[in-house]
Design an enzyme around this catalytic site. Structure first.
Site, PDB file in Angstrom:
ATOM      1  N   THR A 210      -9.371   4.623  -0.115  1.00  0.00           N
ATOM      2  CA  THR A 210     -10.223   5.803  -0.290  1.00  0.00           C
ATOM      3  C   THR A 210     -11.358   5.814   0.723  1.00  0.00           C
ATOM      4  O   THR A 210     -11.649   6.838   1.349  1.00  0.00           O
ATOM      5  CB  THR A 210     -10.800   5.834  -1.715  1.00  0.00           C
ATOM      6  OG1 THR A 210      -9.735   6.036  -2.646  1.00  0.00           O
ATOM      7  CG2 THR A 210     -11.817   6.949  -1.866  1.00  0.00           C
TER       8      THR A 210
ATOM      9  N   GLU B 205       0.843  -1.197   0.000  1.00  0.00           N
ATOM     10  CA  GLU B 205       0.000   0.000   0.000  1.00  0.00           C
ATOM     11  C   GLU B 205       0.873   1.240   0.000  1.00  0.00           C
ATOM     12  O   GLU B 205       1.807   1.359   0.795  1.00  0.00           O
ATOM     13  CB  GLU B 205      -0.925   0.005   1.219  1.00  0.00           C
ATOM     14  CG  GLU B 205      -1.722   1.281   1.418  1.00  0.00           C
ATOM     15  CD  GLU B 205      -2.573   1.649   0.207  1.00  0.00           C
ATOM     16  OE1 GLU B 205      -2.444   2.797  -0.263  1.00  0.00           O
ATOM     17  OE2 GLU B 205      -3.354   0.793  -0.265  1.00  0.00           O
TER      18      GLU B 205
ATOM     19  N   GLY C  11      -6.690   1.232   4.557  1.00  0.00           N
ATOM     20  CA  GLY C  11      -8.098   1.613   4.525  1.00  0.00           C
ATOM     21  C   GLY C  11      -8.534   2.182   3.199  1.00  0.00           C
ATOM     22  O   GLY C  11      -9.726   2.243   2.903  1.00  0.00           O
TER      23      GLY C  11
ATOM     24  N   GLY D 146     -22.018  17.942 -10.847  1.00  0.00           N
ATOM     25  CA  GLY D 146     -22.372  16.529 -10.768  1.00  0.00           C
ATOM     26  C   GLY D 146     -23.402  16.296  -9.691  1.00  0.00           C
ATOM     27  O   GLY D 146     -23.119  16.521  -8.504  1.00  0.00           O
TER      28      GLY D 146
ATOM     29  N   ALA E  90       3.590  -0.309  -5.988  1.00  0.00           N
ATOM     30  CA  ALA E  90       3.946  -1.561  -6.661  1.00  0.00           C
ATOM     31  C   ALA E  90       3.835  -1.430  -8.174  1.00  0.00           C
ATOM     32  O   ALA E  90       2.900  -0.798  -8.692  1.00  0.00           O
ATOM     33  CB  ALA E  90       3.039  -2.683  -6.169  1.00  0.00           C
TER      34      ALA E  90
ATOM     35  N   HIS F 195     -42.176  -2.560  17.739  1.00  0.00           N
ATOM     36  CA  HIS F 195     -42.897  -1.290  17.703  1.00  0.00           C
ATOM     37  C   HIS F 195     -42.476  -0.446  18.907  1.00  0.00           C
ATOM     38  O   HIS F 195     -42.322  -0.986  20.002  1.00  0.00           O
ATOM     39  CB  HIS F 195     -44.412  -1.560  17.774  1.00  0.00           C
ATOM     40  CG  HIS F 195     -45.243  -0.316  17.903  1.00  0.00           C
ATOM     41  ND1 HIS F 195     -45.516   0.491  16.822  1.00  0.00           N
ATOM     42  CD2 HIS F 195     -45.843   0.260  18.980  1.00  0.00           C
ATOM     43  CE1 HIS F 195     -46.266   1.502  17.226  1.00  0.00           C
ATOM     44  NE2 HIS F 195     -46.476   1.388  18.545  1.00  0.00           N
TER      45      HIS F 195
ATOM     46  N   GLY G  87     -17.961  11.458 -11.081  1.00  0.00           N
ATOM     47  CA  GLY G  87     -17.718  10.022 -11.157  1.00  0.00           C
ATOM     48  C   GLY G  87     -16.319   9.646 -10.706  1.00  0.00           C
ATOM     49  O   GLY G  87     -15.504  10.501 -10.334  1.00  0.00           O
ATOM     50  N   ARG G  88     -16.069   8.339 -10.751  1.00  0.00           N
ATOM     51  CA  ARG G  88     -14.771   7.814 -10.354  1.00  0.00           C
ATOM     52  C   ARG G  88     -14.253   6.877 -11.446  1.00  0.00           C
ATOM     53  O   ARG G  88     -15.043   6.278 -12.178  1.00  0.00           O
ATOM     54  CB  ARG G  88     -14.864   7.083  -9.012  1.00  0.00           C
ATOM     55  CG  ARG G  88     -15.275   8.009  -7.873  1.00  0.00           C
ATOM     56  CD  ARG G  88     -15.220   7.305  -6.527  1.00  0.00           C
ATOM     57  NE  ARG G  88     -13.872   6.893  -6.153  1.00  0.00           N
ATOM     58  CZ  ARG G  88     -12.968   7.726  -5.625  1.00  0.00           C
ATOM     59  NH1 ARG G  88     -13.251   8.995  -5.421  1.00  0.00           N
ATOM     60  NH2 ARG G  88     -11.761   7.271  -5.302  1.00  0.00           N
TER      61      ARG G  88
END
Length: 465
Positions: free
Chosen positions: A42, A35, A40, A183, A119, A444, A272-273
Site C-alpha cells: 500500500t 505478493e 511495495g 473523516g 497465499a 544557521h 481509518g484502516r
C-alpha cells in the site's frame, strides 16, 4: 507444480515484508516472498509515496497561483496557471513504477525468490499460492505474516461510483469541482488540502469534536487556521449518513441533530484502516488476536511457534517505518541474532499544510507518568529561515522531566518539519537530555535551530525569543 521448500516464507511484499525478506537474504537465509500485487504494498503503490507526490504537485500549483497578477510579496508575476491532473498522475505513476522495480531488484539481489499470487495457509508451515499458472505449494520452517491493511468501508457509503477511497483519489484524471471528505484524520486532511490547493471546493465531515483528534489542540491550531485560509469547510460532531437519491450529494447529520446535504462530485472516505486478515486461511492456524489485530510479543512472535507477524496487521501505529523496523528485526532473529522490539520512539508525520511531527510523549502523556515536567516551545515566527520561506506559522516543542531533564517527547508543526523527524527520533533513542540538545551546535539559518531553542526555552534561557 513442484513444491517449494524454504527456511523463511514472507507473506506480503509491503514495507515490512520486503525489508524482512531482503535482510533475511543478506543473512544467507533461504527466503521466499509471496505478493499478490506489485512489490511495495500500500505504501509504495497507493499510499505514502503517491500521496506525497500529489501533495507536492498541489503545493507547487498553489505557490505559482499566488504569483498570478503580480500579488506575490517576492515580486514574481506570472500568468494565471492551470493544472492537468492526468499529467500529474502520470508523473506520480512513473515514480511508483521506478520504486516498484527498485524493490524487485533488491529482492533479487538478496537472493529472495518471489512468487506472485494470493497465499492461503494449509497449516502453520505450508501455504498454497494461487498464481496465474496454477497452485504453488510453499513449505517453510518459519513464516512471517505481513499482509498489511486496507481502507475501512462505511456500510452506508460503500465504495463505488462517486464514493471513493484514498486509492481511487490518487488515480483521478481531473480535479473534482466539489469534494466531500468523510473523516478528519491525517489521510483525509492530507488529500483534502491537496485537492483544495488544486481548485476543488472541499468539505470535511468529522464525527469527533475536532479534526486530527490524535494530536493535542495546541499542535493542530496552525493546521486548522490553514484549513480556513484554503476555504475548506469543516463540520465537526457531524455524521455521514449516506448518498442522496441522485447520488450527487452526501447526506449528513450536523452537530445540532439536523439533517443536511453536501453537494459533491466525489465523496472520499477516510475513516481509518483495517488489518487484512481475511481470505488467507486464518481459520487453518491458531493465532491469538488482540481485537481485530494479530497479537504479538516484543519480538513479533505470534501465539503459534514459527509464525511471526509484522506491520499494520499487528495494530497501531500503522506506519511503514514501524513495519520496516519490525521486518529487519525478525529477519535477524530468524538468523539467530539476539534482537528485541523497542518502540520507545516511532516518529509520526502528518503531511498536512503545515506539517505535523510527533516523537515520544506529548505534554499530557508525560504528565500522566507522574512527576513534574518541563516544556519548551519555540515559534517559527522568531526563526530567520522560516521567515525567508514564508512559513512562520508553527513551532517546535520539547517535553522533558523536570528532575533530570531527560527528554520524553518532541513535537513540531510548520512548513517542512517532516525533515526534522530524524533528529527528534535520534535524540529520544539516545536518551538525550535538554542540555545535550541545547549544547549541540545547530547550523544557521535553518528551521532546525528551533529544536535547540526549544530546549534552551525549557532550561529557562532561550536566546531568540
Amino acid at each position: 507444480m513442484k513444491e517449494i521448500s524454504c527456511k523463511l516464507l514472507v507473506i506480503g511484499a509491503g514495507p515490512g515484508g520486503y525489508v524482512c525478506a531482503i535482510r533475511a537474504g543478506q543473512l544467507g537465509i533461504d527466503t521466499v516472498i509471496v505478493e499478490f500485487g506489485k512489490p511495495g504494498g500500500t505504501c509504495l503503490n497507493v499510499g505514502c509515496i503517491p500521496s506525497k507526490a500529489l501533495i507536492h504537485a498541489a503545493e507547487e500549483f498553489e505557490k505559482i497561483s499566488h504569483m498570478a497578477g503580480g500579488k506575490s510579496p517576492l515580486g514574481i508575476s506570472i500568468a494565471i496557471p492551470s493544472i492537468d491532473l492526468e499529467t500529474t498522475i502520470a508523473w506520480k505513476d512513473g515514480i511508483v513504477s521506478r520504486l516498484n522495480s527498485g524493490v524487485a531488484s533488491l529482492l533479487k539481489k538478496a537472493g529472495v525468490k518471489t512468487v506472485h499470487g494470493w497465499a492461503k495457509f494449509r497449516d502453520g508451515k505450508t501455504v498454497e499460492v494461487e498464481t496465474e499458472t496454477g497452485t504453488q505449494v510453499v513449505r517453510a520452517e518459519t513464516v512471517v505474516i505481513a499482509t498489511g491493511s486496507a481502507s475501512v468501508e462505511l456500510p452506508s457509503l460503500p465504495f463505488g461510483g462517486p464514493v471513493i477511497s484514498s486509492t481511487e483519489a490518487l488515480g483521478l484524471s481531473e480535479v473534482p469541482e466539489r469534494l466531500a471528505v468523510v473523516g478528519g484524520g491525517y489521510i483525509g486532511l492530507e488529500l483534502g488540502i491537496a485537492f483544495a490547493k488544486m481548485g476543488a471546493k472541499v468539505t470535511v465531515v468529522e464525527a469527533l469534536p475536532r479534526v486530527l483528534a490524535q494530536y493535542d489542540a495546541e499542535l493542530i491550531r496552525p493546521v486548522v487556521k490553514r484549513l480556513t485560509e484554503l476555504g475548506i469547510e469543516v463540520l465537526v460532531n457531524a455524521k455521514a449518513k449516506g448518498l442522496s437519491t441522485k447520488r450527487d450529494a452526501l447526506l449528513v447529520e450536523t452537530a445540532t441533530g439536523k439533517n443536511g446535504k453536501i453537494v459533491a462530485d466525489r465523496i472520499l472516505i477516510t475513516v481509518g484502516r483495517k488489518p487484512v486478515i481475511e481470505d488467507w486461511g486464518l481459520e487453518q492456524i491458531d493465532l491469538d488476536m488482540a481485537g481485530k489485530f494479530i497479537r504479538i510479543d516484543d519480538q513479533c512472535r505470534t501465539s503459534m511457534r514459527g509464525i511471526f507477524a509484522i506491520g499494520d496487521v499487528t495494530g497501531e501505529p500503522m506506519l511503514a517505518h514501524r513495519a520496516m523496523a519490525q521486518g529487519e528485526m525478525v529477519a535477524e532473529i530468524v538468523a539467530g541474532h539476539k534482537r528485541s522490539w523497542d518502540k520507545r520512539c516511532i516518529p509520526a508525520i502528518c503531511f498536512t499544510d503545515p506539517e505535523l511531527v510527533t516523537a515520544g510523549l506529548s505534554p499530557e502523556e508525560a504528565k500522566g507518568l507522574g512527576g513534574e515536567i518541563k516544556v519548551g516551545l519555540f515559534p517559527f515566527a522568531a526563526n530567520g529561515r522560516a521567515m525567508t520561506k514564508m512559513g512562520e506559522d508553527g513551532f517546535v516543542r520539547v517535553v522533558a522531566r523536570a528532575d533530570n531533564h531527560l527528554v520524553l517527547g518532541i513535537q513540531a508543526v510548520g512548513q517542512g518539519v517532516s525533515e526534522l523527524s530524524t533528529a527528534f527520533g535520534l535524540a529520544l533513542e539516545m536518551g538525550a537530555r535538554l542540555e545535550d540538545i541545547a549544547g549541540t551546535i545547530h547550523a544557521h539559518p535553518t528551521q532546525g535551530e528551533g529544536f535547540q531553542e526549544a530546549a534552551l526555552k525549557a532550561l529557562g534561557h532561550a536566546l531568540h525569543v
